[in-house]
Design an enzyme around this catalytic site. Sequence first.
Site, PDB file in Angstrom:
ATOM      1  N   LYS A 233      -8.544  -5.089  27.491  1.00  0.00           N
ATOM      2  CA  LYS A 233      -8.562  -6.272  26.599  1.00  0.00           C
ATOM      3  C   LYS A 233      -7.191  -6.941  26.585  1.00  0.00           C
ATOM      4  CE  LYS A 233      -7.782  -5.571  22.120  1.00  0.00           C
ATOM      5  NZ  LYS A 233      -6.692  -6.260  21.403  1.00  0.00           N
ATOM      6  N   ASN A 234      -6.147  -6.133  26.456  1.00  0.00           N
ATOM      7  CA  ASN A 234      -4.812  -6.724  26.293  1.00  0.00           C
ATOM      8  C   ASN A 234      -4.229  -7.262  27.593  1.00  0.00           C
ATOM      9  OD1 ASN A 234      -4.977  -6.305  23.608  1.00  0.00           O
ATOM     10  ND2 ASN A 234      -3.644  -4.504  23.551  1.00  0.00           N
TER      11      ASN A 234
ATOM     12  N   CYS B 276      -1.096  -9.703   8.628  1.00  0.00           N
ATOM     13  CA  CYS B 276      -1.946  -8.874   9.491  1.00  0.00           C
ATOM     14  C   CYS B 276      -2.025  -7.482   8.882  1.00  0.00           C
ATOM     15  CB  CYS B 276      -1.316  -8.830  10.881  1.00  0.00           C
ATOM     16  SG  CYS B 276      -2.097  -7.700  12.016  1.00  0.00           S
TER      17      CYS B 276
ATOM     18  N   ARG C 275       4.160  -8.992  11.932  1.00  0.00           N
ATOM     19  CA  ARG C 275       3.892  -9.551  13.253  1.00  0.00           C
ATOM     20  C   ARG C 275       4.232 -11.045  13.409  1.00  0.00           C
ATOM     21  NH1 ARG C 275      -1.648  -7.541  15.608  1.00  0.00           N
ATOM     22  NH2 ARG C 275      -0.539  -7.868  17.540  1.00  0.00           N
TER      23      ARG C 275
ATOM     24  N   ASP D  83      -0.944   1.860  19.918  1.00  0.00           N
ATOM     25  CA  ASP D  83      -2.393   1.642  19.873  1.00  0.00           C
ATOM     26  C   ASP D  83      -3.200   2.943  19.998  1.00  0.00           C
ATOM     27  OD1 ASP D  83      -1.849  -1.013  19.599  1.00  0.00           O
ATOM     28  OD2 ASP D  83      -2.365  -1.577  21.645  1.00  0.00           O
TER      29      ASP D  83
ATOM     30  N   ARG E 128     -13.902  -5.736  18.246  1.00  0.00           N
ATOM     31  CA  ARG E 128     -12.885  -6.646  18.797  1.00  0.00           C
ATOM     32  C   ARG E 128     -12.327  -6.123  20.115  1.00  0.00           C
ATOM     33  NH1 ARG E 128      -8.385  -8.489  14.706  1.00  0.00           N
ATOM     34  NH2 ARG E 128      -7.801  -9.431  16.680  1.00  0.00           N
TER      35      ARG E 128
HETATM   36  C1  EPZ Z   1       0.621  -6.314  21.693  1.00  0.00           C
HETATM   37  O1  EPZ Z   1       0.780  -7.047  20.485  1.00  0.00           O
HETATM   38  C2  EPZ Z   1      -0.807  -5.832  21.721  1.00  0.00           C
HETATM   39  N1  EPZ Z   1      -1.690  -6.989  21.696  1.00  0.00           N
HETATM   40  C3  EPZ Z   1      -1.059  -4.931  20.527  1.00  0.00           C
HETATM   41  O2  EPZ Z   1      -2.378  -4.440  20.661  1.00  0.00           O
HETATM   42  C4  EPZ Z   1      -0.068  -3.758  20.579  1.00  0.00           C
HETATM   43  O3  EPZ Z   1      -0.217  -2.967  19.427  1.00  0.00           O
HETATM   44  C5  EPZ Z   1       1.359  -4.291  20.628  1.00  0.00           C
HETATM   45  O4  EPZ Z   1       1.513  -5.210  21.737  1.00  0.00           O
HETATM   46  C6  EPZ Z   1       2.405  -3.197  20.787  1.00  0.00           C
HETATM   47  O5  EPZ Z   1       2.160  -2.465  21.952  1.00  0.00           O
HETATM   48  C7  EPZ Z   1      -1.953  -7.638  22.831  1.00  0.00           C
HETATM   49  O6  EPZ Z   1      -1.462  -7.309  23.886  1.00  0.00           O
HETATM   50  C8  EPZ Z   1      -2.897  -8.770  22.757  1.00  0.00           C
HETATM   51  P1  EPZ Z   1       4.661  -7.019  20.042  1.00  0.00           P
HETATM   52  P2  EPZ Z   1       2.045  -7.955  20.264  1.00  0.00           P
HETATM   53  O7  EPZ Z   1       5.044  -8.455  20.070  1.00  0.00           O
HETATM   54  O8  EPZ Z   1       2.499  -8.482  21.556  1.00  0.00           O
HETATM   55  C9  EPZ Z   1       7.731  -7.454  16.423  1.00  0.00           C
HETATM   56  C10 EPZ Z   1      -4.432  -3.577  19.796  1.00  0.00           C
HETATM   57  O9  EPZ Z   1      -4.838  -2.755  18.956  1.00  0.00           O
HETATM   58  N2  EPZ Z   1       7.854  -8.857  16.824  1.00  0.00           N
HETATM   59  O10 EPZ Z   1       4.998  -6.175  21.200  1.00  0.00           O
HETATM   60  O11 EPZ Z   1       1.697  -8.904  19.192  1.00  0.00           O
HETATM   61  C11 EPZ Z   1       6.331  -7.143  15.899  1.00  0.00           C
HETATM   62  O12 EPZ Z   1       6.173  -7.504  14.562  1.00  0.00           O
HETATM   63  C12 EPZ Z   1      -3.174  -4.306  19.530  1.00  0.00           C
HETATM   64  O13 EPZ Z   1      -5.031  -3.850  20.849  1.00  0.00           O
HETATM   65  C13 EPZ Z   1       8.743  -9.673  16.181  1.00  0.00           C
HETATM   66  O14 EPZ Z   1       9.461  -9.257  15.278  1.00  0.00           O
HETATM   67  O15 EPZ Z   1       3.104  -6.917  19.745  1.00  0.00           O
HETATM   68  C14 EPZ Z   1       6.246  -5.665  16.159  1.00  0.00           C
HETATM   69  O16 EPZ Z   1       6.846  -4.980  15.106  1.00  0.00           O
HETATM   70  C15 EPZ Z   1      -2.896  -4.780  18.187  1.00  0.00           C
HETATM   71  N3  EPZ Z   1       8.834 -10.990  16.590  1.00  0.00           N
HETATM   72  C16 EPZ Z   1       7.040  -5.481  17.446  1.00  0.00           C
HETATM   73  O17 EPZ Z   1       7.870  -6.647  17.555  1.00  0.00           O
HETATM   74  C17 EPZ Z   1       8.067 -11.499  17.585  1.00  0.00           C
HETATM   75  O18 EPZ Z   1       8.189 -12.689  17.894  1.00  0.00           O
HETATM   76  C18 EPZ Z   1       6.219  -5.360  18.715  1.00  0.00           C
HETATM   77  O19 EPZ Z   1       5.231  -6.377  18.718  1.00  0.00           O
HETATM   78  C19 EPZ Z   1       7.176 -10.653  18.254  1.00  0.00           C
HETATM   79  C20 EPZ Z   1       7.083  -9.331  17.846  1.00  0.00           C
END
Ligand code: EPZ
Length: 418
Positions: A22-23, A116, A121, A306, A398
């Site tokens: 999915k991701n 969320c 996030r 995850d 989802r």
């Molecule tokens: C991706 O989310 C995945 N989603 C998530 O999958 C997964 O949990 C996550 O990466 C971590 O591996 C998809 O790929 C569609 P991040 P993403 O940006 O990219 C902070 C699932 O269950 N951050 O790597 O949104 C954020 O808050 C899920 O399939 C900022 O502060 O995660 C988090 O604490 C849900 N500012 C950390 O970084 C930003 O601009 C990592 O988030 C972006 C992120």
Amino acid sequence: MDKFVITGGAVLQGQILTNGSKNSALPALAAALLTAEPVTLHRIPRVRDIRTMQRLLVDIGAKAEVEGETVRLHTPNIVCPEAPYELVKTMRASSLVLGPLVARSGRARVSLPGGCAIGSRPINLHIFGLEQLGARIHQSHGYIEAEAADGLHGAVVHFDRITVTGTEDLMMAAVLAKGETVLRNAAREPEVVDLADLLTKMGAQIEGAGTSTIRIQGVTQLGGAEHTIIADRIEAGTFLIAGAITGGDLAVTGCVPEHVGALVSKLQQAGVDVTQPNSHTLRVRGGARLRSVDMTTEEYPGFATDLQAQYMALMTQAEGIAIVVETIFENRFMHAQELARMGANIRLDGKQAIVAGPRELTGAGVIASDLRASASLVLAALVAKGETVIDRVYHIDRGYEKIEAKLARVGAKIRRVD
Ligand code: EPZ
């Protein structure tokens, strides 16, 4: 609203096939906006988040043809470069269209995601990166408006923290920017590499995907491509834990064993027999006494956040104390309270969950709070005494394609009721 009714105690045996990721599929679909030529993607999982992304792309101007697991997208023109709140609030990954839209049409209007279940996030790092590439960003009425009328230009973008979709978004913006972009402290997840592979097939010039420095030489336009999405490592990991927790003998096929290396190592330390019969199969044999093993989530190649909830369910059945530390998201322990309702002994202390086991779980009515939390409740229910009813399984829909049918085929007593 659908529910799962699960009667615990069945030992899972047989073979279970992994779907496409999915991701990986979500950014791949968004990447189709970068070209006026058709992009054909195979092994797209049939899950709700993918349908949401397809709807968004069609509103933007794509024509989508879906046949089984193949999706063909064709976007001759960007009609409406916008991701509305109604869609973004149901799926945060909608922000993945930001980079492609600014790169292709010079403007984008994307709703800010809002709160969320698993953490705040924000998308500030996506915005910061686009600004480095020359986009002018303006925020109003809950929307981010990005503009780059004369196109984006290459730049060095150093991410303050590692972000998966942030890296993907910026990679998609940079492929059409003038000159070289260097992404530092980039995410190394397999999904980033898969996206780079697709973009390269479309004509992009990318080096270093899978490492923390990605170099992109911008090109003036991209063409169509055909690409098969990689296996879903989180789905594969969930099934490996299902085999282990039920003391079963399960072959998880169609996966990339290396992508679940951190989980396999923990399972082995916990006393689970995991072997690799061939390049795309992992076989898990439980039954031995499980030992508690501490775990800390990390960015890839560390232990995936995850899979944290599912691992916690396993640790409720292991002998001793396991300290589970969540470092990626600040609020990803919602499943702990629900597992406790089933009899688990879990104490939360900030980023840590202290799980004491083994505890006999008993079936109960529980509520799914997010995608992976729901998966952990399914796993717990598989070993719980009696019947568990999991409410709000739309969360699981989802990201897992027909999880109940797949588990039932290997012996689980699980059914979906309306
Ligand atoms: C991706 O989310 C995945 N989603 C998530 O999958 C997964 O949990 C996550 O990466 C971590 O591996 C998809 O790929 C569609 P991040 P993403 O940006 O990219 C902070 C699932 O269950 N951050 O790597 O949104 C954020 O808050 C899920 O399939 C900022 O502060 O995660 C988090 O604490 C849900 N500012 C950390 O970084 C930003 O601009 C990592 O988030 C972006 C992120």
